[in-house]
Design an enzyme around this catalytic site. Structure first.
Site, PDB file in Angstrom:
ATOM      1  N   GLU A 180       6.761  -5.062   0.705  1.00  0.00           N
ATOM      2  CA  GLU A 180       7.493  -5.549   2.043  1.00  0.00           C
ATOM      3  C   GLU A 180       6.589  -6.526   2.931  1.00  0.00           C
ATOM      4  OE1 GLU A 180      10.419  -2.860   0.533  1.00  0.00           O
ATOM      5  OE2 GLU A 180      10.708  -4.197   2.649  1.00  0.00           O
ATOM      6  N   LEU A 210      14.003  -8.521  -5.301  1.00  0.00           N
ATOM      7  CA  LEU A 210      13.597  -9.657  -4.570  1.00  0.00           C
ATOM      8  C   LEU A 210      12.348 -10.388  -5.145  1.00  0.00           C
ATOM      9  CD1 LEU A 210      13.597 -11.721  -2.077  1.00  0.00           C
ATOM     10  CD2 LEU A 210      12.425 -10.169  -0.756  1.00  0.00           C
ATOM     11  N   GLY A 268      11.094  -1.141  -7.811  1.00  0.00           N
ATOM     12  CA  GLY A 268      11.056   0.367  -7.916  1.00  0.00           C
ATOM     13  C   GLY A 268      12.500   0.775  -8.272  1.00  0.00           C
ATOM     14  N   ARG A 296     -16.944  24.154   4.401  1.00  0.00           N
ATOM     15  CA  ARG A 296     -18.055  23.723   3.502  1.00  0.00           C
ATOM     16  C   ARG A 296     -19.196  23.767   4.362  1.00  0.00           C
ATOM     17  NH1 ARG A 296     -19.725  22.497  -1.991  1.00  0.00           N
ATOM     18  NH2 ARG A 296     -21.339  20.729  -1.732  1.00  0.00           N
ATOM     19  N   PHE A 337      16.381  -2.638  -5.358  1.00  0.00           N
ATOM     20  CA  PHE A 337      16.066  -3.840  -4.464  1.00  0.00           C
ATOM     21  C   PHE A 337      15.423  -4.904  -5.281  1.00  0.00           C
ATOM     22  CE2 PHE A 337      14.140  -6.240  -1.056  1.00  0.00           C
ATOM     23  CZ  PHE A 337      15.432  -6.797  -0.297  1.00  0.00           C
ATOM     24  N   GLY A 379       6.090 -13.717  -4.419  1.00  0.00           N
ATOM     25  CA  GLY A 379       6.353 -12.755  -3.766  1.00  0.00           C
ATOM     26  C   GLY A 379       6.574 -12.982  -2.242  1.00  0.00           C
ATOM     27  N   SER A 380       5.129 -13.307  -1.721  1.00  0.00           N
ATOM     28  CA  SER A 380       5.528 -13.603  -0.464  1.00  0.00           C
ATOM     29  C   SER A 380       6.183 -14.663  -0.127  1.00  0.00           C
ATOM     30  CB  SER A 380       3.888 -13.730   0.208  1.00  0.00           C
ATOM     31  OG  SER A 380       3.143 -12.518   0.122  1.00  0.00           O
TER      32      SER A 380
END
Lengths: 706, 706
Positions: free
Chosen positions: B457, B164, B204, B339, B162, B170-171
């Protein structure tokens, strides 16, 4: 030399010799807007001598191919450890800091360590643990007869490590279970690990390198009596083969979250015999007849003296954490000044540093760097003074009080610095968005390499109790009005006004008022007095209801003693920085920006305690919270145009910073893109391509096995 | 099936079939003290069907040697990516979730993804990005003619990604610069990256694997007119060779902070031609004559619809973050229960979980896991309802309102979940001391793998503005008393009482009062109303003084809109969990512990806003702060003995959890020790031993070069 009246032409020429200009580029716009000369700042922050020393180290590393790095390199742990060892060895060959120079200016040791750390903490830690921690432990706990170890370390004939922690015990050092039993017949100690839970563990340099360890063990005389924890020099590997010595099982604990160039290790001892003289005998010794003697009658005091070395570690760790924050904030602020995203109209995008939110996320950490850097450096000099006192066998009350105060400050200073760096590095990583998540930009390594600072030489949360205990011990003096509190460093002197301060209220009435650090300073004094009183009352109450000091103390930490210790160290850092920035010897040309940094650090730190300020009645109504918040944003706005110059003054050269998005030229995308293309096999088809192309899966054919 | 009256013998038998007993050992003491049956809890949290589905996945992976891991393994990035691909392929062969089953129970997709993520997020992400994100983008933005892509993905004929984000954007998705120009003569789109700053970046699966990408580009008709951002399926690699397609420069962006089994990549396009039908044409299309048509008249609306896929991503990310917190808290709490360090006397040491401070550090995160897990799962079902509405072409007002509400919740829910997981993982790492810093114990990987959840995202801080915008848009309705606010999920319905709520005060008078979540619920309602009013006023004020909406909005985020969004989502999560834990259908046997969790989550979250509660006059005097704090500690103490059972109910099997210090048998040191000894070359002398032993450095011999 700092000047009072600002820089002259001559000063500037001297500065230019010492510090090179930065390249023109996208960051020039911000640089031109700065209110001060960043070179003047750089020299003011250290001094010409240290600036020169650092420059020498940095340029030496840059010129030496052994120190070169490949962008996007995927080093195996084994290879990384080898490289770190070779680099460490090379540092010996450069001998940056001969003993004579060190004695003349002890700060140079800190400068050396932090320079190496700026390059790579695996190297910095490897060098530090051998040259400072091992040597320090031998020097401080041993006597003249141990000097040969120090010489051998200096020549790299031997390589040292410091072995206190065991697999099942860290913070509770008293519960260390390794034993050293004296054998009167052979005049030897026999070192044993009763079981693997008592294996020495986490020891830096022990994994693959160290030949000698300072081992903490319970000393037993041959009559079977235990005399408590003592330290011993134990040879763990053969000098000619690097193979383990007989009876020593020594190995590498494996991969860590960070600092993987450093080999942390474990060791188990099975009847390992060492000569009697390897006992570091400052706190206790064995006579020729095998009897135990000690100058300390109280075993607790003896333990304290024996663990004294850790204090030095904590003092250094503060500086290490500050360095990490320097690196992270330099990267994030340069990125923010060049990364553009959105804008007031469709045509232009503005640097993300122009967003109030981004300023608020980052600039307080920039202020924290400046305040903490000053504290850690000046505190290091306090510590050196204390160390000299020990060497001179100063038995004065002042020396004793200084020891306690330094202990209290270092036990909270390390938590404050390491946590601030941890949170700052995380914020920087997020503030750089996806590019902050790319390993080559280094924010991940900075975060991961800083992380152990929160844990070793005393877990942060456990350490803080030492600080609150110190403050609580003063309550008695406060109640006795006649006793005047005066500590050598003056950090608790304000407690003389305890009662008056508790009557104070938040008096600032406008945002303007809050722009000076005096407001947060006064508020902090109230806060510490309030938390001290509340902690004391809580503790008394718990002691009465629990009837058990152990549980009473445990149940007084959260919201009380822990908050007290944190507020106290923040006050100490702030007060020192306030005095420094308001000092008439601080150059006028730098004072405005330094005062802004100080005010921002103070208010930002204070704002985390705002609820307590209200709860305790120091603040009331909407206004105090509001003007503190507005002042924080106002200070961020004021500092925004100075941010790049402030970073330039603290950032190491590009080669050392080693982050494409943090380069001084500000060519964000060009640097990033060319670094990405240098990656290994970046454009290459994967070796396993046929696994996709021909060897197709039969969907669901393994379903029957479900 | 949950039972109202507690478990019967029959229930318990059914539970035992479904869930295996945990081994006896050091944790048994805590398990015996639990107030409830952890198996009943596990089944209540999901349901038998999902528990069984998860068990099937986990045991399948455990039985397959391809999924085995070696403790302390130091995988190269290349090898790790290969292994992740092979494992992903194997998942296709197992076909855990055939389409039919997915339609029957859509939650199973989330279960599958999170199960794979619990095993390893590189695998979970690789699978998810291909099967869900690529397919989702094609399915949602495309039409029937694109179904063949979906089939090919299912059969692994193709592999998707994907695309974009670009290197420099980015944003701000509107500023994406990749172009797709329609060539009327050949009926093709020509894809171009104008320069490397517009290279697709961070994608990715693109690094080494993907053959096809959904590429976002500005669509131009041949007349040179731009019609805004659209998505296209672009083949980037040859199916038979995995070599790049002509005109595509595609590569791997390199090492990241985490998820290094996943190959994130970049791509630049140089006149890459794709057939017209590869335009995903739901929001806009090209006629046979080359003209542009769209059902959406407003380009903004079109962009919104085109980015709709991201919402689904955010909903899933909430669950992913919750999973990370589940893993981290399971490890840290089991560690803390085994522990031992210090104790009330010299003889015995107590588990660190017995310390109030340790409880306070960890148990609120355990409560957060339970609350957020419920929210993310139920919210996922809300989202499915919404998706079905889209598929059914529901044009009702309710569907529109639901979309807005889901958008607002997901834009704050992702930040809340990802930050809570980030902070929780860090706290867990520190709470495990040094052992938490050892890579094999997995807390580092959990933290690093969770980190991108804060960024992708939609950056968390940027996203939060969407939520505050939603709330601000309701202010008009609030002012018009006659308009009744009723959102489909009811999260904003309380705003009908806006004015009344603003008049409320903190009414709890004792710690007892605060032990029910109603207190924090009521406080949160006031808090949201207060912040909404303040944000609105601030925004109006800024608009007037700035005369520029862009800057006005930017200057209203810190302390206002950002806080508003966070408070609102915390309220939403808390309210849902409050209702759930107080529901009569929730088994009586579980209600007490669940209510404690809910109360703790509420107060702990609320306590971060305490300053605002005081500032705004909701609280006054010492008491409110004090009783909230005491109640938090009281709830921690109440939950302490249930903590292990609560962890048992959410922790995956040991093989999946993959952390020696977090194993269910609680044999902390045995597990750790044996894992350390399995490390590669752990006891071996380093390859470079001669570099220490014979090739000695000559100290300072390179000094002349300085």
């Amino acid at each position: 030399m700092p000047t009072v009246m600002g820089t002259t032409v001559q000063d500037e020429m001297a500065q230019d010799d010492l510090i090179s200009d930065l390249p023109l580029g996208p960051l020039s716009e911000y640089r031109n807007k700065a209110s001060f000369n960043w070179k003047e700042m750089a020299i003011f922050l250290d001094d010409e001598d240290l600036v020169l020393f650092r420059k020498k180290i940095f340029s030496t590393l840059e010129k030496d191919p052994l120190f070169h790095r490949h962008p996007g390199q995927d080093l195996s742990m084994e290879k990384y450890r080898e490289l770190t060892f070779l680099r460490c060895k090379r540092i010996f060959e450069y001998d940056f800091l001969p003993l004579q120079e060190l004695f003349e200016k002890p700060q140079k040791m800190l400068t050396l360590i932090t320079c190496l750390g700026m390059y790579d903490w695996s190297l910095g830690a490897k060098y530090f643990l051998n040259s400072q921690v091992f040597s320090g432990a031998v020097g401080n706990a041993g006597s003249e007869k141990h000097n040969h170890f120090l010489k051998q370390v200096q020549n790299m004939e031997i390589f040292g490590c410091f072995a206190l922690t065991e697999l099942s015990h860290g913070s509770n050092t008293k519960a260390i279970r390794t034993t050293a039993i004296f054998d009167t017949s052979t005049k030897e100690f026999i070192i044993n690990s009763p079981d693997f839970e008592a294996a020495k563990f986490w020891v830096g340099n022990m994994g693959k390198t160290a030949t000698h360890a300072v081992v903490y063990a319970q000393l037993y005389t041959s009559d079977g009596q235990c005399h408590g924890l003592h330290s011993f020099v134990v040879q763990i590997r053969d000098l000619n083969t690097l193979l383990p010595m007989p009876g020593v099982m020594v190995g590498d604990i494996g991969k860590k979250l960070g600092q993987n160039g450093l080999d942390n290790g474990f060791a188990m001892f099975h009847n390992v015999r060492i000569p009697q003289e390897n006992l570091l005998n400052r706190t206790g010794d064995i006579t020729s007849s095998g009897a135990y003697t000690s100058a300390y009658k109280d075993p607790k005091q003896r333990l304290g003296a024996s663990l004294g070395t850790l204090s030095s570690g904590r003092v250094s760790i503060m500086s290490m954490a500050v360095v990490n924050l320097k690196l992270a904030i330099s990267i994030a602020i340069r990125f923010s000044a060049t990364r553009r995203q959105f804008g007031p109209n469709e045509r232009e995008e503005i640097p993300v540093l122009e967003y109030q939110l981004q300023q608020w996320r980052l600039l307080p950490y920039l202020a924290a760097v400046y305040a903490l850097d000053h504290f850690s450096k000046s505190f290091f000099m306090n510590f050196i003074e204390f160390q000299i006192g020990i060497l001179m066998k100063d038995k004065s009350q002042r020396q004793g009080e200084l020891g306690k105060e330094i202990h209290a400050l270092s036990c909270a200073g390390k938590p404050l610095a390491s946590w601030t760096a941890q949170q700052g590095a995380q914020e920087c990583r997020e503030a750089c968005g996806g590019h902050g998540y790319l390993a080559m930009n280094r924010l991940g390594d900075i975060r991961s390499d800083n992380d152990p600072n929160c844990t070793y030489e005393g877990d942060n949360n456990v350490l803080l109790q030492q600080t609150s205990n110190y403050l609580l011990s003063l309550v008695h003096s406060i109640h006795e009005d006649k006793v005047h509190i005066e500590s050598p460093l003056g950090t608790v002197n304000f407690l003389n006004d305890f009662k008056a301060i508790l009557g104070h209220k938040f008096t600032a009435r406008s945002v303007e008022d809050c722009l000076d650090s005096r407001v947060s300073l006064e508020s902090y004094k109230w806060l510490v007095c309030y938390l001290l009183r509340e902690s004391y009352v809580k503790l008394q109450h718990e002691k009465q209801s629990q009837n058990n000091d152990f549980y009473a103390r445990n149940n007084s930490q959260v919201y009380y003693c822990r908050s007290l210790a944190m507020a106290f160290i923040e006050l100490s850092v702030l007060e020192r920085y306030h005095d420094y920035t308001h000092d008439i010897n601080t150059p006028h040309s730098l004072q405005p920006v330094l005062k802004n940094l100080c005010a921002l650090y103070g208010l930002w730190s204070l704002s985390k305690h705002l609820a307590v300020l209200y709860q305790g009645g120091f603040c009331s109504g909407e206004q105090p919270g509001r003007i503190v918040q507005e002042a924080i944003l106002e200070l961020c706005a004021k500092l925004k145009d100075d941010a790049i110059a402030l970073v330039d003054a603290i950032a190491p050269p590009d080669f050392i910073l080693n982050s494409p998005i943090g380069k001084a030229d500000g060519e964000l995308y060009k640097n990033l893109w060319s670094a990405v293309l240098q990656g290994e096999k970046v454009l290459e088809r994967p070796a396993w391509w046929a696994e996709f192309c021909s060897n197709k899966p039969i969907i669901g054919h393994l379903k029957s096995q479900l």
